[in-house]
Design a protein around this motif. Sequence first.
Motif, PDB file in Angstrom:
ATOM      1  N   PHE B 225       0.824  -1.264  -0.219  1.00 40.21           N
ATOM      2  CA  PHE B 225       0.106  -0.084  -0.133  1.00 40.21           C
ATOM      3  C   PHE B 225       1.044   1.096   0.119  1.00 40.21           C
ATOM      4  N   ASN B 226       0.496   2.372  -0.505  1.00 42.58           N
ATOM      5  CA  ASN B 226       1.262   3.372  -0.766  1.00 42.58           C
ATOM      6  C   ASN B 226       0.266   4.857  -0.830  1.00 42.58           C
ATOM      7  N   GLU B 227       0.842   5.961  -0.703  1.00 43.61           N
ATOM      8  CA  GLU B 227       0.054   7.281  -0.576  1.00 43.61           C
ATOM      9  C   GLU B 227      -0.063   7.595  -2.225  1.00 43.61           C
ATOM     10  N   LYS B 228      -0.186   6.776  -3.017  1.00 40.08           N
ATOM     11  CA  LYS B 228      -0.760   6.977  -4.479  1.00 40.08           C
ATOM     12  C   LYS B 228      -1.821   6.290  -5.004  1.00 40.08           C
ATOM     13  N   GLY B 229      -2.396   5.368  -3.893  1.00 40.81           N
ATOM     14  CA  GLY B 229      -3.318   4.453  -4.553  1.00 40.81           C
ATOM     15  C   GLY B 229      -4.698   4.887  -3.955  1.00 40.81           C
ATOM     16  N   ILE B 230      -5.624   4.016  -3.643  1.00 40.16           N
ATOM     17  CA  ILE B 230      -6.931   4.434  -3.415  1.00 40.16           C
ATOM     18  C   ILE B 230      -6.819   4.238  -1.609  1.00 40.16           C
ATOM     19  N   PHE B 231      -6.258   3.488  -0.940  1.00 38.34           N
ATOM     20  CA  PHE B 231      -6.339   3.468   0.361  1.00 38.34           C
ATOM     21  C   PHE B 231      -4.898   3.927   0.824  1.00 38.34           C
ATOM     22  N   ARG B 232      -5.137   5.197   1.123  1.00 36.35           N
ATOM     23  CA  ARG B 232      -3.879   6.033   1.832  1.00 36.35           C
ATOM     24  C   ARG B 232      -3.794   6.068   3.307  1.00 36.35           C
ATOM     25  N   HIS B 233      -2.704   6.052   3.904  1.00 35.04           N
ATOM     26  CA  HIS B 233      -2.716   6.217   5.383  1.00 35.04           C
ATOM     27  C   HIS B 233      -2.014   7.598   5.649  1.00 35.04           C
ATOM     28  N   TYR B 234      -3.133   8.499   5.961  1.00 37.48           N
ATOM     29  CA  TYR B 234      -2.748   9.963   6.459  1.00 37.48           C
ATOM     30  C   TYR B 234      -3.184   9.935   7.836  1.00 37.48           C
ATOM     31  N   ALA B 235      -2.151   9.986   8.999  1.00 32.11           N
ATOM     32  CA  ALA B 235      -2.678   9.746  10.193  1.00 32.11           C
ATOM     33  C   ALA B 235      -3.771  10.846  10.499  1.00 32.11           C
ATOM     34  N   GLU B 236      -3.715  11.942   9.857  1.00 32.23           N
ATOM     35  CA  GLU B 236      -4.436  13.113  10.395  1.00 32.23           C
ATOM     36  C   GLU B 236      -6.184  12.462   9.959  1.00 32.23           C
ATOM     37  N   LEU B 237      -6.274  11.633   9.258  1.00 30.48           N
ATOM     38  CA  LEU B 237      -7.701  11.293   8.689  1.00 30.48           C
ATOM     39  C   LEU B 237      -8.167  10.049   9.574  1.00 30.48           C
TER      40      LEU B 237
END
Lengths: 239, 239
Positions: B225-237
């Motif tokens: 998983f990474n922050e270019k895909g559908i499921f992104r982990h942004y801690a603030e969200l």
Amino acid sequence: MSYRLYYWPEIQGRGEFIRLVLEEAGAPYADVARESKKGMAEMMAILERDTAGRAPFAPPFLSDGDFIVGQTAAILLYLGDKLALSPKDEAGRLWTHQLQLTIADLVNEAHDVHHPIGAVRYYEDQKLEALRRAGDFRSERIPKFLGWFERVLNRNPKGSEHLVGSSITYADLSLFQVVDGLTYAFPTATGRALANAPRVAAVHRAVAQRPRIAAYLKSNRRLPFNEKGIFRHYAELDG
Amino acid sequence: MSYRLYYWPEIQGRGEFIRLVLEEAGAPYADVARESKKGMAEMMAILERDTAGRAPFAPPFLSDGDFIVGQTAAILLYLGDKLALSPKDEAGRLWTHQLQLTIADLVNEAHDVHHPIGAVRYYEDQKLEALRRAGDFRSERIPKFLGWFERVLNRNPKGSEHLVGSSITYADLSLFQVVDGLTYAFPTATGRALANAPRVAAVHRAVAQRPRIAAYLKSNRRLPFNEKGIFRHYAELDG
């Protein structure tokens, strides 16, 4: 026997894609939740029943005797076969479904323009975000989708009057509906995109003139577009 | 003969739902755009060709000889039949598809949390809007969707180990993937929802332990998983 369509009574929404197919086929159906408060209660009871069966996640859903099917595209897959509004060959049947799923993507995006923050909040609570989103939708997304459907019509080896083959399918009816909705919601932007997609515009006009659809559109069975549905006209979002 | 899967090379994205089905079935396939720059060019050429044929709107799409099919749910409908990962009876086949379309709705919503204003802009340009949207998604939408799948498992007359019938279908594989993605992107909120959906959590675990899926997940064919895909982990969200 009559089909029973279950959908929210006050909007065209996703239920309209089902209504158009039933109307074009002249199939008998009850629009259950519109008919009475009892119908509305029946719809909610099916959604909430916990004992057994295959209850759908949300309206619209359709019953055909004991059989129940939900999800707009799945309902159309089912009705396309039953009502001869999709090709009989498996490749054509799947292509028609693929077109429908692409229309569904456009419908989702059209909805999210006025609800970018979430469907559980009022438009007025997310108007600033909607203004931002609408710009991209008008300049990028409407032209991209309608341009793709124009190419599909151009490339149809059986002629550009239909999306698939030489006769009407549920995909044509759905293309009519999404163009009709976009024209209501974003008349300026959609008019601009349709000027570059004349075959899409022609399908929209031709579907509206089919005898059963024309009669339906004039009837009180066709709800007017409004600001509770998917396609909402807020002047500030068009341009 | 080998299937050819066409999808963006750097993300799991919607292509992952197709990969899981091919991997579970042990079907030979090429992940075309990941293999070479030439593969990427081949993918773009299919999307842009204007002469004839049924070119899809966007990746993912799949070719099987001369046959091409796009739209994730339509690809799974096709492969489910070919690879014996959906029921043979028409009602079960349509129910499996309906489950997939509901998963697709959840996937769309998970994507739009970090892109509420539109996919053409960077996350950083819509972070404030994303913060607003994430709250509703965590508190309302994740529990609603996972709760519904929990009920589907509970109500399956063949047992709650599978969504449909007594053996695995592409819907189980897709439920695994959406739970896996949500757990990556929103670990706190998803953990909370899964505590109330133990059967969904069990399907997620069981799919991960299937021999071919376990081998796939450990291989370099499974992109992280990474922050270019559908499921992104942004801690603030999350939260």
